[in-house]
Design a protein around this motif. Sequence first.
Motif, PDB file in Angstrom:
ATOM      1  N   GLY A 115     105.384 -57.799 -13.821  1.00  0.00           N
ATOM      2  CA  GLY A 115     104.101 -57.256 -14.261  1.00  0.00           C
ATOM      3  C   GLY A 115     103.895 -57.394 -15.753  1.00  0.00           C
ATOM      4  O   GLY A 115     102.768 -57.556 -16.238  1.00  0.00           O
ATOM      5  N   ILE A 116     104.980 -57.366 -16.509  1.00  0.00           N
ATOM      6  CA  ILE A 116     104.859 -57.428 -17.962  1.00  0.00           C
ATOM      7  C   ILE A 116     104.506 -58.832 -18.452  1.00  0.00           C
ATOM      8  O   ILE A 116     104.164 -59.015 -19.625  1.00  0.00           O
ATOM      9  N   LEU A 117     104.553 -59.808 -17.568  1.00  0.00           N
ATOM     10  CA  LEU A 117     104.150 -61.169 -17.945  1.00  0.00           C
ATOM     11  C   LEU A 117     102.658 -61.245 -18.269  1.00  0.00           C
ATOM     12  O   LEU A 117     102.186 -62.242 -18.800  1.00  0.00           O
ATOM     13  N   GLN A 118     101.915 -60.188 -17.948  1.00  0.00           N
ATOM     14  CA  GLN A 118     100.502 -60.126 -18.326  1.00  0.00           C
ATOM     15  C   GLN A 118     100.320 -59.521 -19.726  1.00  0.00           C
ATOM     16  O   GLN A 118      99.198 -59.432 -20.224  1.00  0.00           O
ATOM     17  N   ASP A 119     101.423 -59.111 -20.341  1.00  0.00           N
ATOM     18  CA  ASP A 119     101.355 -58.490 -21.672  1.00  0.00           C
ATOM     19  C   ASP A 119     102.584 -58.914 -22.469  1.00  0.00           C
ATOM     20  O   ASP A 119     103.531 -58.141 -22.643  1.00  0.00           O
ATOM     21  N   ILE A 120     102.572 -60.139 -22.965  1.00  0.00           N
ATOM     22  CA  ILE A 120     103.734 -60.695 -23.674  1.00  0.00           C
ATOM     23  C   ILE A 120     104.089 -59.886 -24.928  1.00  0.00           C
ATOM     24  O   ILE A 120     105.271 -59.631 -25.187  1.00  0.00           O
ATOM     25  N   PRO A 121     103.103 -59.445 -25.729  1.00  0.00           N
ATOM     26  CA  PRO A 121     103.478 -58.628 -26.894  1.00  0.00           C
ATOM     27  C   PRO A 121     104.272 -57.376 -26.514  1.00  0.00           C
ATOM     28  O   PRO A 121     105.231 -57.011 -27.203  1.00  0.00           O
ATOM     29  N   LYS A 122     103.892 -56.736 -25.421  1.00  0.00           N
ATOM     30  CA  LYS A 122     104.638 -55.556 -24.978  1.00  0.00           C
ATOM     31  C   LYS A 122     106.036 -55.943 -24.519  1.00  0.00           C
ATOM     32  O   LYS A 122     107.015 -55.223 -24.768  1.00  0.00           O
ATOM     33  N   MET A 123     106.145 -57.070 -23.843  1.00  0.00           N
ATOM     34  CA  MET A 123     107.444 -57.574 -23.402  1.00  0.00           C
ATOM     35  C   MET A 123     108.375 -57.743 -24.611  1.00  0.00           C
ATOM     36  O   MET A 123     109.550 -57.327 -24.582  1.00  0.00           O
ATOM     37  N   VAL A 124     107.849 -58.315 -25.670  1.00  0.00           N
ATOM     38  CA  VAL A 124     108.639 -58.530 -26.884  1.00  0.00           C
ATOM     39  C   VAL A 124     108.983 -57.189 -27.532  1.00  0.00           C
ATOM     40  O   VAL A 124     110.117 -56.963 -27.982  1.00  0.00           O
ATOM     41  N   GLU A 125     108.017 -56.283 -27.562  1.00  0.00           N
ATOM     42  CA  GLU A 125     108.228 -54.964 -28.171  1.00  0.00           C
ATOM     43  C   GLU A 125     109.331 -54.195 -27.448  1.00  0.00           C
ATOM     44  O   GLU A 125     110.224 -53.614 -28.086  1.00  0.00           O
TER      45      GLU A 125
END
Length: 329
Positions: A115-125
């Motif tokens: 699911g986090i693949l829709q929000d890469i910045p959050k994935m990195v954070e």
Amino acid sequence: MVKIADIELGEFPLLLAPMEDVSDPPFRALCKAQGCDMMYTEFISVEGLIRDADKSVAKLDIYDYERPIGIQIFGANLDSMVQAADIVTEANPEVLDINFGCPVKKVVCKGAGAGILQDIPKMVELTKAIVDRTALPVTVKTRLGWDDNSKYIEEVAERLQDVGIKALSIHGRTRKQMYKGEADWSLIGKIKDNPRIKIPIFGNGDIDSPEKAAAYRERYGVDGIMIGRAAIGYPWIFREIKHYFATGQLLPPPTVEERVAAAREHLKRSIDWKGETLGILEMRRHYTNYFRGLPHIKQYRKTLVSEFDPAVLHATLDEIHEVYGEVSA
């Protein structure tokens, strides 16, 4: 020599993928005995960990003979992820792995796993927060992207390396694909060709034979291969691939005696670890592959996947051994 941080894994490691209700200590013991170089726990909910849920905490169980081993967590809330990192660190695995690849709806709908693949910045954070929190090497398992229009894995690999992960495992499908179609390793190969990438890259998806493992090793230049579904009920996949790499020859398949012995050991370990009912239930998915290819095995398999009495299950395994003797599939 391939290394995750200072952990030596050999020249071309074979890894057991983290699989829910599969990659538990009973099965990991069998895979380790057949040559698996590194294994991961089933993925563990960070929310379950920080709430001390029995099922989540039990998945932290690791044993010295399994090492090196990674404990894998999933979640979407930064505070929960960081708290869970503390709990994992205390459990003392070699590696803390983050699951950014599980495609299952109940995980994805919470923004976790794939699911986090829709929000890469959050994935990195989230990744950076965990790297900063723990002294353990942090690794990530993920997919190519959310769908065909968002295969950002090349950018993701660089950004995750930049915040400090020590290895990246990539399943060659998008979340939308789930497990359908053919895994596309071409982007995994591109990441390996990127001169900026210094961390080990492990490929995952569709490796189900020694010949395919050798072909993909050569074609895509990965540092190692992670094997998932092909290992279910068939821990011999690791020894077969290693033998083929070393000799160019295919090993004969395991004998019926080996198959029965493995199924029996797996069943015993599963009951010892999970209790009789759950241990028997979660063992069932393995039987098909343990005895795949044996003629007229259906009648025995039907008993194995429906019976709850351990004595009957062991008697059925005895009968398989007696009927099929030294026949191999």
